[in-house]
Design a protein around this motif. Structure first.
Motif, PDB file in Angstrom:
ATOM      1  N   HIS A 238     -78.194  -8.100  65.933  1.00 54.25           N
ATOM      2  CA  HIS A 238     -77.244  -8.465  64.876  1.00 54.25           C
ATOM      3  C   HIS A 238     -76.233  -9.452  65.467  1.00 54.25           C
ATOM      4  N   TRP A 239     -76.712 -10.667  65.715  1.00 47.54           N
ATOM      5  CA  TRP A 239     -75.852 -11.654  66.362  1.00 47.54           C
ATOM      6  C   TRP A 239     -74.634 -11.983  65.521  1.00 47.54           C
ATOM      7  N   GLU A 240     -74.751 -11.942  64.202  1.00 43.39           N
ATOM      8  CA  GLU A 240     -73.603 -12.301  63.368  1.00 43.39           C
ATOM      9  C   GLU A 240     -72.435 -11.332  63.565  1.00 43.39           C
ATOM     10  N   ILE A 241     -72.733 -10.054  63.819  1.00 45.64           N
ATOM     11  CA  ILE A 241     -71.680  -9.069  64.069  1.00 45.64           C
ATOM     12  C   ILE A 241     -71.043  -9.317  65.426  1.00 45.64           C
ATOM     13  N   LEU A 242     -71.859  -9.542  66.434  1.00 48.09           N
ATOM     14  CA  LEU A 242     -71.351  -9.768  67.789  1.00 48.09           C
ATOM     15  C   LEU A 242     -70.501 -11.028  67.859  1.00 48.09           C
ATOM     16  N   ILE A 243     -70.977 -12.097  67.209  1.00 45.31           N
ATOM     17  CA  ILE A 243     -70.252 -13.366  67.238  1.00 45.31           C
ATOM     18  C   ILE A 243     -68.926 -13.251  66.496  1.00 45.31           C
ATOM     19  N   THR A 244     -68.935 -12.599  65.348  1.00 46.54           N
ATOM     20  CA  THR A 244     -67.707 -12.445  64.576  1.00 46.54           C
ATOM     21  C   THR A 244     -66.673 -11.630  65.333  1.00 46.54           C
ATOM     22  N   ALA A 245     -67.113 -10.549  65.963  1.00 46.12           N
ATOM     23  CA  ALA A 245     -66.192  -9.742  66.771  1.00 46.12           C
ATOM     24  C   ALA A 245     -65.633 -10.551  67.930  1.00 46.12           C
ATOM     25  N   SER A 246     -66.458 -11.406  68.524  1.00 49.38           N
ATOM     26  CA  SER A 246     -65.999 -12.248  69.633  1.00 49.38           C
ATOM     27  C   SER A 246     -64.926 -13.232  69.174  1.00 49.38           C
ATOM     28  N   VAL A 247     -65.104 -13.792  67.989  1.00 51.52           N
ATOM     29  CA  VAL A 247     -64.105 -14.725  67.453  1.00 51.52           C
ATOM     30  C   VAL A 247     -62.782 -14.009  67.235  1.00 51.52           C
ATOM     31  N   ILE A 248     -62.835 -12.840  66.619  1.00 51.04           N
ATOM     32  CA  ILE A 248     -61.611 -12.089  66.311  1.00 51.04           C
ATOM     33  C   ILE A 248     -60.845 -11.744  67.582  1.00 51.04           C
ATOM     34  N   THR A 249     -61.565 -11.336  68.616  1.00 50.68           N
ATOM     35  CA  THR A 249     -60.899 -10.918  69.850  1.00 50.68           C
ATOM     36  C   THR A 249     -60.499 -12.089  70.743  1.00 50.68           C
ATOM     37  N   THR A 250     -61.024 -13.279  70.476  1.00 52.74           N
ATOM     38  CA  THR A 250     -60.656 -14.460  71.262  1.00 52.74           C
ATOM     39  C   THR A 250     -59.401 -15.139  70.721  1.00 52.74           C
ATOM     40  N   ILE A 251     -59.164 -15.010  69.437  1.00 54.24           N
ATOM     41  CA  ILE A 251     -58.035 -15.695  68.801  1.00 54.24           C
ATOM     42  C   ILE A 251     -56.698 -15.380  69.474  1.00 54.24           C
ATOM     43  N   PRO A 252     -56.390 -14.102  69.817  1.00 55.95           N
ATOM     44  CA  PRO A 252     -55.099 -13.845  70.479  1.00 55.95           C
ATOM     45  C   PRO A 252     -54.891 -14.636  71.757  1.00 55.95           C
ATOM     46  N   MET A 253     -55.953 -14.846  72.549  1.00 55.03           N
ATOM     47  CA  MET A 253     -55.810 -15.618  73.779  1.00 55.03           C
ATOM     48  C   MET A 253     -55.525 -17.086  73.485  1.00 55.03           C
ATOM     49  N   ILE A 254     -56.112 -17.606  72.415  1.00 55.11           N
ATOM     50  CA  ILE A 254     -55.845 -18.995  72.027  1.00 55.11           C
ATOM     51  C   ILE A 254     -54.399 -19.152  71.580  1.00 55.11           C
ATOM     52  N   VAL A 255     -53.933 -18.185  70.802  1.00 57.59           N
ATOM     53  CA  VAL A 255     -52.534 -18.206  70.359  1.00 57.59           C
ATOM     54  C   VAL A 255     -51.608 -18.125  71.566  1.00 57.59           C
ATOM     55  N   LEU A 256     -51.947 -17.250  72.519  1.00 61.32           N
ATOM     56  CA  LEU A 256     -51.129 -17.117  73.725  1.00 61.32           C
ATOM     57  C   LEU A 256     -51.061 -18.437  74.484  1.00 61.32           C
ATOM     58  N   PHE A 257     -52.174 -19.138  74.571  1.00 58.75           N
ATOM     59  CA  PHE A 257     -52.180 -20.408  75.291  1.00 58.75           C
ATOM     60  C   PHE A 257     -51.249 -21.415  74.622  1.00 58.75           C
ATOM     61  N   PHE A 258     -51.329 -21.542  73.308  1.00 54.12           N
ATOM     62  CA  PHE A 258     -50.488 -22.516  72.624  1.00 54.12           C
ATOM     63  C   PHE A 258     -49.007 -22.136  72.688  1.00 54.12           C
ATOM     64  N   VAL A 259     -48.735 -20.833  72.686  1.00 52.05           N
ATOM     65  CA  VAL A 259     -47.338 -20.393  72.775  1.00 52.05           C
ATOM     66  C   VAL A 259     -46.811 -20.553  74.197  1.00 52.05           C
ATOM     67  N   GLY A 260     -47.654 -20.259  75.183  1.00 54.99           N
ATOM     68  CA  GLY A 260     -47.175 -20.240  76.561  1.00 54.99           C
ATOM     69  C   GLY A 260     -47.483 -21.455  77.392  1.00 54.99           C
ATOM     70  N   GLN A 261     -48.158 -22.469  76.816  1.00 51.43           N
ATOM     71  CA  GLN A 261     -48.550 -23.602  77.646  1.00 51.43           C
ATOM     72  C   GLN A 261     -47.342 -24.360  78.205  1.00 51.43           C
ATOM     73  N   ARG A 262     -46.271 -24.422  77.436  1.00 49.60           N
ATOM     74  CA  ARG A 262     -45.076 -25.116  77.938  1.00 49.60           C
ATOM     75  C   ARG A 262     -44.512 -24.385  79.155  1.00 49.60           C
ATOM     76  N   HIS A 263     -44.475 -23.043  79.081  1.00 44.70           N
ATOM     77  CA  HIS A 263     -43.950 -22.261  80.199  1.00 44.70           C
ATOM     78  C   HIS A 263     -44.875 -22.361  81.408  1.00 44.70           C
ATOM     79  N   ILE A 264     -46.180 -22.397  81.170  1.00 42.22           N
ATOM     80  CA  ILE A 264     -47.126 -22.523  82.281  1.00 42.22           C
ATOM     81  C   ILE A 264     -46.920 -23.852  82.997  1.00 42.22           C
TER      82      ILE A 264
END
Length: 275
Positions: A238-264
């Motif tokens: 069921h690749w569609e389930i695995l891929i969708t879950a991966s997208v949902i759990t990856t989004i917080p890290m992307i948000v963190l990067f955009f919020v924290g890139q200036r500090h980094i």
């Protein structure tokens, strides 16, 4: 740099950006496709559906896993940032016999592979009754990290010592000097430490596989592994389930990067200029 050089540099950077961004774009696109079209390699889905995002929340307790991961990540990042800063401050500010040998010992601990301490650490947590709880996922950070201690010490060595001496002359005790002066001045390095640790804990699968056995305590990486086990075997993937879950759990890290890139960037630049 000449105009031609700038154009070539921009073109090369654009090409590299496309190469790095393409896998995530493909992942997001595939999450909106039905099972039979997941691997059709179209970036724009031929059949656009939100059913995968509805189904993944029904099939797995993603909200619980995300909550566990946020809790563990916040505790781990806070613990390692503060504990490492305290040790780094002691090595940077105080002069005592054996300081160099102790610091070399701390750095030497980075040479030990994780596999060497994996079993002894597990036995300690097991004796404490903490296996299958979230405690081992973050409490080890209460003792600092050799890499972060080194990073913060190098930054603190660049701070003006006269400022701390003046504070002590004015009556500030060692804790006040550290908490009110050293920590605020070290904010760029502290931000880099916290962001690095958040990313490390959020994606930590090995420790989760060792200590977490009940799905109620799963973090995001452990939960995704459970989804692979549940939906990836038995004859039909069921690749569609695995891929969708991966997208949902990856989004917080992307948000963190955009919020924290200036500090980094500020932290790395400050360390490079001052260290």
């Amino acid at each position: 740099m000449s105009r031609t050089g700038r154009i070539l540099a921009i073109g090369a950077l654009t090409l590299l950006a496309i190469v790095f961004v393409y896998p995530f774009v493909w992942l997001v696109s595939a999450s909106f496709k039905p099972r039979g079209e997941v691997f059709d390699n179209r970036l724009i889905p031929q059949t656009f559906t939100f059913e995968n995002y509805v189904q993944v929340w029904q099939e797995a307790p993603l909200a619980l896993w995300l909550g566990n991961t946020v809790l563990v990540t916040a505790l781990a990042a806070t613990a390692v940032t503060l504990s490492s800063a305290m040790v780094a401050w002691a090595f940077a500010f105080y002069r005592f016999r054996g300081r160099g040998a102790l610091f070399a010992l701390v750095l030497g601990s980075m040479m030990l592979p994780g596999a060497v301490t994996m079993i002894p650490t597990f036995l300690i947590w097991n004796a404490l009754g903490a296996v299958n709880t979230l405690t081992p996922m973050w409490a080890h950070n209460l003792f600092g990290s050799a890499f972060y201690i080194f990073l913060l010490r190098q930054f603190m060595l660049s701070l003006p010592r006269d400022l701390f001496d003046a504070a002590r002359v004015d009556g500030a005790n060692p804790w006040q000097v550290f908490w009110r002066i050293a920590l605020p001045l070290s904010r760029p390095a502290l931000a880099v430490t916290a962001v690095f640790e958040v990313q490390a804990v959020w994606t930590d699968l090995m420790r989760a596989l060792i200590y977490l056995r009940d799905s109620a305590t799963f973090t995001v990486p452990r939960g995704l592994k459970a989804l692979v086990d549940n939906f990836g075997f038995g004859g039909e993937w069921h690749w569609e389930i695995l891929i969708t879950a991966s997208v949902i759990t990856t989004i917080p890290m992307i948000v963190l990067f955009f919020v924290g890139q200036r500090h980094i960037i500020e932290g790395v630049a400050a360390g490079g200029l001052k260290g």
